[in-house]
Write an enzyme that holds these catalytic residues in place. Sequence first.
Site, short mmCIF file in Angstrom:
data_model
loop_
_atom_site.label_atom_id
_atom_site.label_comp_id
_atom_site.label_asym_id
_atom_site.label_seq_id
_atom_site.Cartn_x
_atom_site.Cartn_y
_atom_site.Cartn_z
N HIS A 1 -13.58 99.72 62.35
CA HIS A 1 -13.16 99.03 63.55
C HIS A 1 -13.81 98.30 64.49
O HIS A 1 -13.83 97.99 65.64
CB HIS A 1 -12.64 100.33 64.59
CG HIS A 1 -11.72 101.18 63.79
ND1 HIS A 1 -10.44 101.22 63.69
CD2 HIS A 1 -12.22 102.54 63.24
CE1 HIS A 1 -9.86 102.37 62.99
NE2 HIS A 1 -10.88 102.98 62.63
N SER B 1 -24.44 70.47 67.49
CA SER B 1 -23.36 70.04 68.47
C SER B 1 -23.56 68.68 68.96
O SER B 1 -24.83 68.51 69.05
CB SER B 1 -22.93 70.94 69.40
OG SER B 1 -22.53 70.22 70.47
N GLU C 1 -17.83 79.08 58.12
CA GLU C 1 -16.63 78.84 58.57
C GLU C 1 -15.81 78.19 57.65
O GLU C 1 -14.64 78.33 57.55
CB GLU C 1 -16.74 77.89 59.96
CG GLU C 1 -17.41 78.95 61.32
CD GLU C 1 -17.77 77.99 62.42
OE1 GLU C 1 -17.26 78.36 63.42
OE2 GLU C 1 -18.56 77.00 62.19
N LYS D 1 -27.07 74.17 70.14
CA LYS D 1 -26.17 74.91 69.20
C LYS D 1 -26.73 74.76 67.76
O LYS D 1 -27.43 73.87 67.29
CB LYS D 1 -24.99 74.26 69.26
CG LYS D 1 -24.00 74.58 70.44
CD LYS D 1 -23.71 76.13 70.79
CE LYS D 1 -22.67 76.50 69.77
NZ LYS D 1 -21.36 76.47 69.96
#
Length: 459
Positions: free
Chosen positions: A155, A276, A289, A282
């Site tokens: 969970h 970024s 992804e 970043k």
Amino acid sequence: MKLWGGRFETGPSEVFERFSNSLHFDRRLLAADVRGSQAFARSLTRAGVLTDAECATLCAAFDAIQADAAQDEYFHGADDEDIHSFVIHKLKERVGALADKIHTGRSRNEQVSLDTRLWLREECDRTRELVRSLMSALLDLADKYPDAVIPGYTHLRRAQPVLWPHYLLAYFEMLARDFERLGDARRRVNVMPLGSGALAGSGFPHDREAIARDLGFASITANSMDVSADRDFALDYLYAASMTMIHLSRLAEDWILYSSEEFAWMELGDGVTSGSSLMPQKKNPDSLELIRGKSGRVIGALNSLLFTMKGLPMTYNRDMQEDKEPLFEAADQVNGCLEMARVVAESVVLRPDVPFAAAEQSWVVATDLAEALARNGTAFHQAHQIVGRLVLESVRNGKKPGDWTAESLAVFAPEITADVARLVDPREGMKTREIQGGTGPGVVAAALATARRRLAELA
Ligand code: ARG
């Protein structure tokens, strides 16, 4: 060039041609089409339809076509319906009237099945090899941190401590199943369909077993109608590819989380992350992804062909031409993602102190304590209650497991004897899980060694 026309008074409309032509994507089957056609020419020769000299001329012309096709310009301006028509068109340019004999008793329905199988058989091997490389990279990553302890999750809540190699071996198992599934798919791909004709079987005396041997197929198909109607073999690959992508996507999700500032367990290499355009600080996990994102395309390809096939009447229907783009797309994506995942795995640097601290600061040892109480004779439900109260008390007072001493635990509950109390250290509890498939340090070390052996023996 058309492979038909006698029965028509006018040609196809320009719109229909544009709509139905598949050459721009099925040209990828050219090498398979050439190889299959050469084997078919040899079979026609054995059947007495072609002379040896004709066969030699045709086979040489096919070789030349394949060589020419290495140049992109070869396809420029081609208006052939599909790769099969294109190759025969080119054959005719080379050998003239003799080209009219190559399609003797052959249907594109069996030809497209053959070509797709030839192409897909290699693709199965490629995908399997990439799965194997990723499995190997995961074992290397496990070996780098053999003793690292991480909290295992259910969970997405800290559940029980596990060894880092144990976690990675879970993915090793998933990929081992993918490897098997791709092998299964390959077995169903590796069946030779030629001699089936359009749907009723060829009218010429082909030695189908000889064609199978010529092209390296394990066996021949048993029913000509099934051949024309069948895309199960493509779906088998798409399913295997989709399962592989599900595993890659879940691994990607894990590592996106684990490399985040919130988890901070691991660092992904600069080579697999992006900055970024606006935020200078970043370091984004774009490679992972994209793997997660591309999984949707592969699963979509599986669904696309499932929906195409559902409800088609026997046998071949032009709908089935819609198999190729999803198949090509899925193969490209799964292969690309497997390669990317391997490179990401090679770049991972684990910071073992961080997940260990996460384990220590939480109550992942609660189950170890309850089980130890049960081993000492307390009924498990009672043991569960005692440890549950201990956790509640600790949470109320901001206490971590390590803040408890053997003495204070004995005061809290007399059942918690010294041998139980030492399990507040997550490393201790793991030692009670020396069961096959468990996270005990001994069995995990053995599982890693077994995994290396299994990897070497994968076939
Ligand atoms: N391009 C077609 C396909 O991929 C080849 C088979 C054509 N057969 C036919 N009866 N029109 O399915």
